[in-house]
Write a protein that holds these residues in place. Structure first.
Motif, mmCIF file in Angstrom:
data_model
loop_
_atom_site.group_PDB
_atom_site.id
_atom_site.type_symbol
_atom_site.label_atom_id
_atom_site.label_comp_id
_atom_site.label_asym_id
_atom_site.label_seq_id
_atom_site.Cartn_x
_atom_site.Cartn_y
_atom_site.Cartn_z
ATOM 1 N N MET A 1 0.841 -1.179 0.000
ATOM 2 C CA MET A 1 0.000 0.000 0.000
ATOM 3 C C MET A 1 0.887 1.243 0.000
ATOM 4 O O MET A 1 1.766 1.379 0.846
ATOM 5 C CB MET A 1 -0.886 -0.047 1.240
ATOM 6 C CG MET A 1 -1.520 1.259 1.607
ATOM 7 S SD MET A 1 -2.596 1.045 3.029
ATOM 8 C CE MET A 1 -1.873 2.217 4.124
ATOM 9 N N VAL A 2 0.682 2.136 -0.935
ATOM 10 C CA VAL A 2 1.433 3.390 -0.992
ATOM 11 C C VAL A 2 0.483 4.521 -0.622
ATOM 12 O O VAL A 2 -0.593 4.653 -1.202
ATOM 13 C CB VAL A 2 2.046 3.631 -2.394
ATOM 14 C CG1 VAL A 2 2.721 4.979 -2.455
ATOM 15 C CG2 VAL A 2 3.021 2.513 -2.731
ATOM 16 N N MET A 3 0.881 5.320 0.343
ATOM 17 C CA MET A 3 0.058 6.443 0.806
ATOM 18 C C MET A 3 0.439 7.706 0.054
ATOM 19 O O MET A 3 1.612 7.917 -0.232
ATOM 20 C CB MET A 3 0.312 6.716 2.292
ATOM 21 C CG MET A 3 -0.061 5.642 3.240
ATOM 22 S SD MET A 3 0.400 6.247 4.909
ATOM 23 C CE MET A 3 -0.289 4.966 5.899
ATOM 24 N N ASP A 4 -0.572 8.553 -0.205
ATOM 25 C CA ASP A 4 -0.243 9.856 -0.772
ATOM 26 C C ASP A 4 0.275 10.746 0.362
ATOM 27 O O ASP A 4 0.253 10.376 1.540
ATOM 28 C CB ASP A 4 -1.432 10.476 -1.502
ATOM 29 C CG ASP A 4 -2.612 10.810 -0.580
ATOM 30 O OD1 ASP A 4 -2.431 10.896 0.651
ATOM 31 O OD2 ASP A 4 -3.717 10.980 -1.113
ATOM 32 N N LYS A 5 0.761 11.924 -0.001
ATOM 33 C CA LYS A 5 1.413 12.804 0.972
ATOM 34 C C LYS A 5 0.476 13.186 2.117
ATOM 35 O O LYS A 5 0.885 13.206 3.283
ATOM 36 C CB LYS A 5 1.944 14.055 0.270
ATOM 37 C CG LYS A 5 2.780 14.906 1.185
ATOM 38 C CD LYS A 5 3.487 16.003 0.440
ATOM 39 C CE LYS A 5 4.274 16.816 1.430
ATOM 40 N NZ LYS A 5 5.630 17.008 1.083
ATOM 41 N N ALA A 6 -0.776 13.465 1.811
ATOM 42 C CA ALA A 6 -1.727 13.847 2.863
ATOM 43 C C ALA A 6 -1.947 12.692 3.840
ATOM 44 O O ALA A 6 -1.976 12.889 5.064
ATOM 45 C CB ALA A 6 -3.047 14.292 2.240
ATOM 46 N N ALA A 7 -2.086 11.476 3.323
ATOM 47 C CA ALA A 7 -2.289 10.308 4.184
ATOM 48 C C ALA A 7 -1.054 10.044 5.035
ATOM 49 O O ALA A 7 -1.162 9.659 6.212
ATOM 50 C CB ALA A 7 -2.632 9.081 3.351
ATOM 51 N N ARG A 8 0.126 10.273 4.469
ATOM 52 C CA ARG A 8 1.355 10.098 5.241
ATOM 53 C C ARG A 8 1.420 11.102 6.390
ATOM 54 O O ARG A 8 1.841 10.771 7.495
ATOM 55 C CB ARG A 8 2.592 10.222 4.344
ATOM 56 C CG ARG A 8 2.713 9.098 3.337
ATOM 57 C CD ARG A 8 4.060 9.047 2.644
ATOM 58 N NE ARG A 8 4.548 10.278 2.070
ATOM 59 C CZ ARG A 8 4.379 10.657 0.804
ATOM 60 N NH1 ARG A 8 3.702 9.878 -0.040
ATOM 61 N NH2 ARG A 8 4.887 11.791 0.361
ATOM 62 N N ALA A 9 0.989 12.343 6.123
ATOM 63 C CA ALA A 9 1.002 13.373 7.167
ATOM 64 C C ALA A 9 0.036 13.009 8.293
ATOM 65 O O ALA A 9 0.364 13.166 9.476
ATOM 66 C CB ALA A 9 0.652 14.739 6.570
ATOM 67 N N VAL A 10 -1.129 12.502 7.947
ATOM 68 C CA VAL A 10 -2.109 12.086 8.962
ATOM 69 C C VAL A 10 -1.534 10.936 9.782
ATOM 70 O O VAL A 10 -1.620 10.922 11.015
ATOM 71 C CB VAL A 10 -3.453 11.691 8.305
ATOM 72 C CG1 VAL A 10 -4.370 10.998 9.290
ATOM 73 C CG2 VAL A 10 -4.123 12.924 7.704
#
Length: 185
Positions: A1-10
């Motif tokens: 699963m690769v997270m986008d930048k916003a999901a990584r920040a959360v």
């Protein structure tokens, strides 16, 4: 699963402060593998965070800290320094080899290795990052379309091999490929 930048920040903000401080400690020491290891340890099972996403999260932290990171010193590429390193190898140098490597933080780079016999092995002589290559190439920096790390590694490694009267090997210097064939004994 690769997270986008916003999901990584959360995800980052959901971590306990102690874990965030530990990861940032590794980043500030320029220890990408240490940071990635902690991220995968705390994120793999509950969140499915694998190595690729962990590297992206670590890269976000590298970008956050920028110039505050205690970067690894650049390797010298001058003939005298490389010859000195080769002389300190634990065996007779039989070849010089350049191999591609890379990661999401530092992009592609080239490792210069001394291949030894008696005992058989290899020793790292230099790591050629983009910035190292530009420093070494100086005003001669016209390397297009080739990656500057490849041009610098080829010049420095070739010069060292000639100085030591051993072969130089660099599989695929025109295209970054960390699975290019290695030198055979």
């Amino acid at each position: 699963m690769v997270m986008d930048k916003a999901a990584r920040a959360v995800w980052w903000e959901s971590l306990p402060a102690g874990i965030r401080e530990e990861i940032d400690g590794y980043v500030l020491q320029d220890s990408l593998l240490g940071a990635v290891h902690v991220i995968t340890d705390v994120g793999l099972v509950p969140h499915g965070i694998g190595v690729g996403t962990a590297q992206l999260i670590a890269n976000d932290r590298y970008l956050h800290y920028g110039d505050r990171i205690a970067r690894e010193p650049e390797s010298p590429l001058d003939l005298e320094s490389l010859a000195c390193r080769a002389a300190g190898c634990g065996g007779r140098v039989v070849a010089i080899e350049a191999i591609w490597d890379g990661d999401t933080v530092r992009d592609w780079f080239v490792r210069l290795l001394a291949i030894t016999a008696d005992p058989v092995g290899e020793a790292r002589l230099a790591t050629v990052h983009w910035s190292t290559a530009e420093r070494y190439l100086g005003e001669e920096g016209d390397h297009h379309p080739r990656h500057p790390a490849a041009v610098a590694a080829e010049r420095a490694g070739g010069a060292l091999a000639a100085h030591l009267s051993v072969p130089f090997h660099f599989a695929g210097p025109d295209t970054p490929d960390d699975e290019a064939p290695r030198r055979r004994p």
